[in-house]
Design an enzyme around this catalytic site. Structure first.
Site, PDB file in Angstrom:
ATOM      1  N   CYS A 173       0.822  -1.209   0.000  1.00  0.00           N
ATOM      2  CA  CYS A 173       0.000   0.000   0.000  1.00  0.00           C
ATOM      3  C   CYS A 173       0.861   1.266   0.000  1.00  0.00           C
ATOM      4  O   CYS A 173       1.988   1.250   0.493  1.00  0.00           O
ATOM      5  CB  CYS A 173      -0.865   0.033   1.239  1.00  0.00           C
ATOM      6  SG  CYS A 173      -1.809  -1.461   1.499  1.00  0.00           S
ATOM      7  N   ARG A 217       4.536   0.550  -6.238  1.00  0.00           N
ATOM      8  CA  ARG A 217       4.513  -0.314  -5.054  1.00  0.00           C
ATOM      9  C   ARG A 217       3.504  -1.452  -5.194  1.00  0.00           C
ATOM     10  O   ARG A 217       3.546  -2.411  -4.446  1.00  0.00           O
ATOM     11  CB  ARG A 217       4.166   0.519  -3.816  1.00  0.00           C
ATOM     12  CG  ARG A 217       5.224   1.532  -3.491  1.00  0.00           C
ATOM     13  CD  ARG A 217       4.739   2.478  -2.419  1.00  0.00           C
ATOM     14  NE  ARG A 217       4.596   1.827  -1.133  1.00  0.00           N
ATOM     15  CZ  ARG A 217       5.539   1.729  -0.223  1.00  0.00           C
ATOM     16  NH1 ARG A 217       6.721   2.249  -0.460  1.00  0.00           N
ATOM     17  NH2 ARG A 217       5.323   1.140   0.934  1.00  0.00           N
ATOM     18  N   TRP A 249      -3.173  -2.504  -1.483  1.00  0.00           N
ATOM     19  CA  TRP A 249      -2.831  -3.829  -1.985  1.00  0.00           C
ATOM     20  C   TRP A 249      -3.503  -4.792  -1.014  1.00  0.00           C
ATOM     21  O   TRP A 249      -3.112  -4.882   0.148  1.00  0.00           O
ATOM     22  CB  TRP A 249      -1.314  -3.986  -1.972  1.00  0.00           C
ATOM     23  CG  TRP A 249      -0.788  -5.219  -2.615  1.00  0.00           C
ATOM     24  CD1 TRP A 249      -0.575  -5.420  -3.948  1.00  0.00           C
ATOM     25  CD2 TRP A 249      -0.357  -6.413  -1.958  1.00  0.00           C
ATOM     26  NE1 TRP A 249      -0.054  -6.671  -4.158  1.00  0.00           N
ATOM     27  CE2 TRP A 249       0.088  -7.316  -2.956  1.00  0.00           C
ATOM     28  CE3 TRP A 249      -0.315  -6.835  -0.627  1.00  0.00           C
ATOM     29  CZ2 TRP A 249       0.573  -8.583  -2.670  1.00  0.00           C
ATOM     30  CZ3 TRP A 249       0.167  -8.106  -0.338  1.00  0.00           C
ATOM     31  CH2 TRP A 249       0.600  -8.953  -1.364  1.00  0.00           C
ATOM     32  N   ASN A 260      -0.954   1.435   6.041  1.00  0.00           N
ATOM     33  CA  ASN A 260      -0.079   0.475   5.370  1.00  0.00           C
ATOM     34  C   ASN A 260       0.392  -0.505   6.439  1.00  0.00           C
ATOM     35  O   ASN A 260       0.755  -0.084   7.528  1.00  0.00           O
ATOM     36  CB  ASN A 260       1.118   1.225   4.775  1.00  0.00           C
ATOM     37  CG  ASN A 260       1.940   0.345   3.866  1.00  0.00           C
ATOM     38  OD1 ASN A 260       1.604  -0.807   3.637  1.00  0.00           O
ATOM     39  ND2 ASN A 260       3.015   0.888   3.346  1.00  0.00           N
ATOM     40  N   GLY A 261       0.359  -1.807   6.150  1.00  0.00           N
ATOM     41  CA  GLY A 261       0.792  -2.792   7.140  1.00  0.00           C
ATOM     42  C   GLY A 261      -0.369  -3.663   7.576  1.00  0.00           C
ATOM     43  O   GLY A 261      -1.377  -3.753   6.887  1.00  0.00           O
ATOM     44  N   GLU A 272      17.191 -16.206 -11.414  1.00  0.00           N
ATOM     45  CA  GLU A 272      16.754 -14.823 -11.559  1.00  0.00           C
ATOM     46  C   GLU A 272      16.102 -14.595 -12.934  1.00  0.00           C
ATOM     47  O   GLU A 272      15.108 -13.872 -13.053  1.00  0.00           O
ATOM     48  CB  GLU A 272      17.951 -13.876 -11.327  1.00  0.00           C
ATOM     49  CG  GLU A 272      17.692 -12.398 -11.535  1.00  0.00           C
ATOM     50  CD  GLU A 272      16.605 -11.802 -10.645  1.00  0.00           C
ATOM     51  OE1 GLU A 272      16.128 -12.460  -9.710  1.00  0.00           O
ATOM     52  OE2 GLU A 272      16.200 -10.661 -10.928  1.00  0.00           O
ATOM     53  N   LYS A 295      12.318 -13.265 -13.388  1.00  0.00           N
ATOM     54  CA  LYS A 295      11.947 -12.096 -14.192  1.00  0.00           C
ATOM     55  C   LYS A 295      10.849 -12.465 -15.174  1.00  0.00           C
ATOM     56  O   LYS A 295       9.872 -11.748 -15.337  1.00  0.00           O
ATOM     57  CB  LYS A 295      13.145 -11.546 -14.997  1.00  0.00           C
ATOM     58  CG  LYS A 295      14.204 -10.811 -14.230  1.00  0.00           C
ATOM     59  CD  LYS A 295      13.776  -9.495 -13.642  1.00  0.00           C
ATOM     60  CE  LYS A 295      13.149  -9.586 -12.306  1.00  0.00           C
ATOM     61  NZ  LYS A 295      13.882  -9.637 -11.099  1.00  0.00           N
ATOM     62  N   GLU A 349       7.451 -13.101 -13.377  1.00  0.00           N
ATOM     63  CA  GLU A 349       6.889 -11.896 -12.762  1.00  0.00           C
ATOM     64  C   GLU A 349       6.203 -10.997 -13.770  1.00  0.00           C
ATOM     65  O   GLU A 349       5.133 -10.482 -13.512  1.00  0.00           O
ATOM     66  CB  GLU A 349       8.015 -11.061 -12.127  1.00  0.00           C
ATOM     67  CG  GLU A 349       8.425 -11.472 -10.754  1.00  0.00           C
ATOM     68  CD  GLU A 349       9.398 -10.487 -10.151  1.00  0.00           C
ATOM     69  OE1 GLU A 349      10.463 -10.248 -10.766  1.00  0.00           O
ATOM     70  OE2 GLU A 349       9.115  -9.952  -9.076  1.00  0.00           O
ATOM     71  N   HIS A 393      17.327 -34.907 -12.495  1.00  0.00           N
ATOM     72  CA  HIS A 393      16.666 -35.433 -11.302  1.00  0.00           C
ATOM     73  C   HIS A 393      15.188 -35.054 -11.254  1.00  0.00           C
ATOM     74  O   HIS A 393      14.566 -35.125 -10.193  1.00  0.00           O
ATOM     75  CB  HIS A 393      17.386 -34.929 -10.045  1.00  0.00           C
ATOM     76  CG  HIS A 393      18.801 -35.398  -9.976  1.00  0.00           C
ATOM     77  ND1 HIS A 393      19.139 -36.680  -9.607  1.00  0.00           N
ATOM     78  CD2 HIS A 393      19.960 -34.775 -10.297  1.00  0.00           C
ATOM     79  CE1 HIS A 393      20.458 -36.811  -9.670  1.00  0.00           C
ATOM     80  NE2 HIS A 393      20.972 -35.676 -10.097  1.00  0.00           N
ATOM     81  N   LYS A 399       6.008  -3.764  -4.857  1.00  0.00           N
ATOM     82  CA  LYS A 399       7.441  -3.462  -4.969  1.00  0.00           C
ATOM     83  C   LYS A 399       8.167  -3.794  -3.681  1.00  0.00           C
ATOM     84  O   LYS A 399       9.252  -4.326  -3.688  1.00  0.00           O
ATOM     85  CB  LYS A 399       7.626  -1.988  -5.333  1.00  0.00           C
ATOM     86  CG  LYS A 399       9.085  -1.574  -5.484  1.00  0.00           C
ATOM     87  CD  LYS A 399       9.737  -2.271  -6.655  1.00  0.00           C
ATOM     88  CE  LYS A 399      11.207  -1.971  -6.774  1.00  0.00           C
ATOM     89  NZ  LYS A 399      11.883  -2.945  -7.644  1.00  0.00           N
TER      90      LYS A 399
HETATM   91  O1  M6R Z   1      13.364  -4.722  -1.446  1.00  0.00           O
HETATM   92  P1  M6R Z   1      13.912  -6.115  -1.418  1.00  0.00           P
HETATM   93  O2  M6R Z   1      15.138  -6.282  -2.243  1.00  0.00           O
HETATM   94  O3  M6R Z   1      14.105  -6.640  -0.023  1.00  0.00           O
HETATM   95  O4  M6R Z   1      12.783  -7.003  -2.092  1.00  0.00           O
HETATM   96  C1  M6R Z   1      12.872  -8.390  -2.125  1.00  0.00           C
HETATM   97  C2  M6R Z   1      11.862  -8.979  -3.079  1.00  0.00           C
HETATM   98  O5  M6R Z   1      10.566  -8.661  -2.672  1.00  0.00           O
HETATM   99  C3  M6R Z   1      12.070  -8.479  -4.513  1.00  0.00           C
HETATM  100  O6  M6R Z   1      13.362  -8.737  -4.961  1.00  0.00           O
HETATM  101  C4  M6R Z   1      11.054  -9.146  -5.458  1.00  0.00           C
HETATM  102  O7  M6R Z   1      11.339 -10.516  -5.577  1.00  0.00           O
HETATM  103  C5  M6R Z   1      11.069  -8.451  -6.811  1.00  0.00           C
HETATM  104  N1  M6R Z   1       9.733  -8.371  -7.308  1.00  0.00           N
HETATM  105  C6  M6R Z   1      11.907  -9.148  -7.814  1.00  0.00           C
HETATM  106  O8  M6R Z   1      11.823  -8.616  -9.069  1.00  0.00           O
END
Ligand code: M6R
Length: 613
Positions: free
Chosen positions: A2, A27, A74, A100-101, A484, A488, A491, A507, A608
């Site tokens: 949020c 965010r 969110w 937020n939270g 990674e 990507k 996501e 495996h 985010k």
């Molecule tokens: O702000 P942070 O690096 O701690 O965030 C960690 C993850 O939430 C963040 O890397 C998330 O996996 C991203 N969406 C990756 O693209």
């Protein structure tokens, strides 16, 4: 997660609040709303979906006023709906709250308030907050601040709040307990926000509220107190970011802009952390050489992309420092009862510095009297404040939800750190260090080369984007690259993707391979046997008619001959190849997402910064 904004000043608040919310869109959110104070009343507007829906509603029925709060939600408690969108009100519509939270004890508070006659309109945890304040006022709290302090004492959880009250038409209240909140100081006007980009255009000085602090903000004065009511002196900091840093600068998305910023970010890190002799310069890190000499173990904790950086850090640190290094996900580490002691350095990696599981892990490590070194992008973040030492990655704001430049900066930070510790511990001879640093200096140009090849990467992405799934394989330094690259892809393109250590393929995942399955193999040259092993793995995919896409070094015809498509990247040192190779995979995911027509900067369901567990 949020986003909160708030405004007190002379200007019309609604456009400024909307601008702030737009700058927090990255965010992640699924509904939004505003509440403004005007003529002794609170007017609220909320909509489900993107901010444009709220803008349309405000164009039809404008909200007036010079004081107000805004929010992007969110969903956690209750579906995304207009009724669950913030701001939430007390029963008489005199108090509006954005949050937020998570309020962990909201169910019991809600039951208690219902027994007193409160009829809740939403399913959210937030709604208990205005109702508790209302209840304290009814019970005779002499001022709003007293009612607020009493109400806050009842809440458990992590939260940031923005509050306005119709009975105090010139004041905005802000509270921080576990979720970030800043105060932006403009010319005769003041803002609150979850993050600096929301206020960059209007405020160059900020106060980072600390956990357990609240602020009463009026146009001409700000008072900050602990939640027990004692007044504290605020620390005002200048922001050294330009407003353009939070803009797209002509790129079609923030993500594409951030992918292109990577050479500059890495150059900046090398400039700031390498001395004239080509050796790492990390003396201001906050951990002494003596400490690194007696150190026995390293534990790296993080989440998501930052966890992939941790996996790279582990291989590199073990290779060049002789230390035993472990990694863990923040969400696992905090609950598994880790056996860490004073001789363990805990390295926390986080772009935002606000990830709840990473922060909880750091707090656990500190309770066990370990030193904490964080690799973090955001100055003033909770992680930066709670660590013994911080390596700032200095990427500037990363707005695209999918992390790109923060990742390559984290890898670069690990290179510099490993060289620094390796030298101190005499595990790495000085010639090798200068070679490594010279290799690092070559990385930005190598990335430029990959960026220049984006048309051919786009063509490959467009050709393979429509399958249901893809597999990413890598080894050693590039095993994290495979993870990674897959992250990507899933996501932002929503195509299922799986990252695997190539040696592990037989495996299990080998069962998935058929003539429809794109298998992305990272096979840049290495000086050890890993290259040959990777070629064997590619042959295993070939034998099952998988559609092989390789990331290979320029001129490597041997690997090219095995593949349906090849992404060529320049050759750099083995240890540094993940910093270059991942850029190719970021672009591959980016163009797959473009072909699939997704919202690249704000992928569905993602936030985010994950500030709740
Ligand atoms: O702000 P942070 O690096 O701690 O965030 C960690 C993850 O939430 C963040 O890397 C998330 O996996 C991203 N969406 C990756 O693209």
């Amino acid at each position: 997660m949020c986003g909160i904004v708030g405004y007190v000043g002379q200007r019309s608040a609604a456009p400024l609040l909307m601008e702030g919310l737009r700058n927090l869109e990255y965010r992640g959110y699924d509904s939004a709303g505003l509440a403004l104070l005007h003529q002794g009343r609170i007017a609220v507007c909320r909509r489900v979906g993107r901010l444009v829906r709220l803008e349309e509603a405000l164009a039809e029925t404008p909200l007036e006023g010079h004081v107000g709060v805004g929010h992007t939600r969110w969903a956690t408690h209750g579906e995304p709906s207009e009724i669950n969108a913030h701001p939430h009100l007390d029963s008489e519509g005199r108090i509006a709250v954005v949050h937020n939270g998570i309020i962990e004890n909201f169910s019991e508070l809600r039951a208690e308030l219902q027994a007193k006659g409160h009829r809740f309109v939403s399913e959210t945890d937030t709604e208990v907050v205005p109702r508790l304040i209302e209840e304290e006022r009814r019970r005779g709290a002499p001022t709003l601040i007293v009612a607020l302090i009493r109400a806050l004492a009842r809440l458990r959880g992590a939260f940031a709040l923005g509050i306005v009250c119709a009975d105090e038409p010139d004041a905005l209240y802000a509270v921080r307990e576990g979720s970030p909140l800043i105060i932006g100081l403009g010319e005769n006007e003041t803002f609150i926000a979850s993050d600096v980009p929301a206020v960059l255009r209007h405020a160059r000085r900020v106060i980072y509220l600390r956990d357990g602090e609240m602020a009463v903000i009026r146009a001409d004065r700000i008072e900050i107190r602990r939640l027990d009511g004692t007044v504290v002196q605020p620390e005002i900091r200048e922001i050294d970011l330009q407003p353009e840093a939070a803009e797209r600068a002509g790129f079609e998305t923030f993500m594409l802009k951030e992918i292109h910023e990577q050479p500059r970010v890495i150059r900046g890190l090398v400039r700031d952390h390498v001395d004239a002799e080509g050796r790492p310069k990390l003396d201001d890190l906050g951990l002494s050489s003596d400490y690194f000499q007696i150190l026995r173990r390293v534990m790296i904790v993080s989440c998501g992309t930052a966890y992939h950086a941790a996996l790279y850090g582990k291989v590199l640190l073990e290779n060049v420092t002789g230390l035993a290094v472990e990694t863990d996900l923040g969400s696992e580490f905090r609950y598994r009862g880790p056996r860490i002691e004073r001789d363990t350095l805990v390295i926390a990696v986080s772009q935002s510095g606000e990830t709840a599981d990473t922060l909880a892990s750091v707090r656990l490590a500190r309770r066990k009297r370990c030193k904490v070194l964080s690799i973090c992008n955001v100055r003033g973040s909770t992680l930066a404040r709670e660590s013994d030492a911080v390596f700032f990655t200095n990427c500037g704001p990363e707005i695209g939800v999918a992390s790109t430049k923060a990742y390559t900066a984290q890898l670069t930070a690990f290179v510099l750190l490993a060289a620094h510790i390796g030298l101190i511990r005499e595990e790495l001879d000085p010639t090798r260090v200068t070679e490594l640093i010279a290799g690092l200096r070559a990385v930005p140009d190598a990335i430029h080369y990959v960026l220049d090849r984006k048309d051919s990467i786009r063509a490959i992405a467009y050709k393979h984007h429509d399958g249901p799934s893809s597999l990413y394989l890598g080894r050693k330094f590039n095993y994290p690259t495979a993870l990674e690259g897959a992250l990507k892809n899933k996501e932002i393109s929503y195509q299922h993707a799986e990252g695997y250590a190539a040696g592990e393929m037989k495996h299990g995942p080998i069962a998935l391979i058929n003539e429809y399955m794109p298998v992305i193999c990272i096979c840049t040259r290495t000086l050890d046997e890993v290259y040959e092993k990777m070629i064997s793995n590619i042959r295993e995919v070939e034998a099952r008619h998988g559609r092989i896409i390789v990331v290979a070094n320029d001129g490597d015809e041997r690997v090219r001959a095995l593949a349906e498509d090849t992404i060529f990247v320049p050759e750099v040192m083995d240890e540094l190849s993940p910093i270059v190779n991942i850029v190719a995979l970021q672009l591959l995911a980016y163009y797959a997402a473009q072909a699939r027509g997704t919202d690249i900067d704000k992928p569905r369901n993602l936030a985010k910064s994950v500030t709740v567990e």
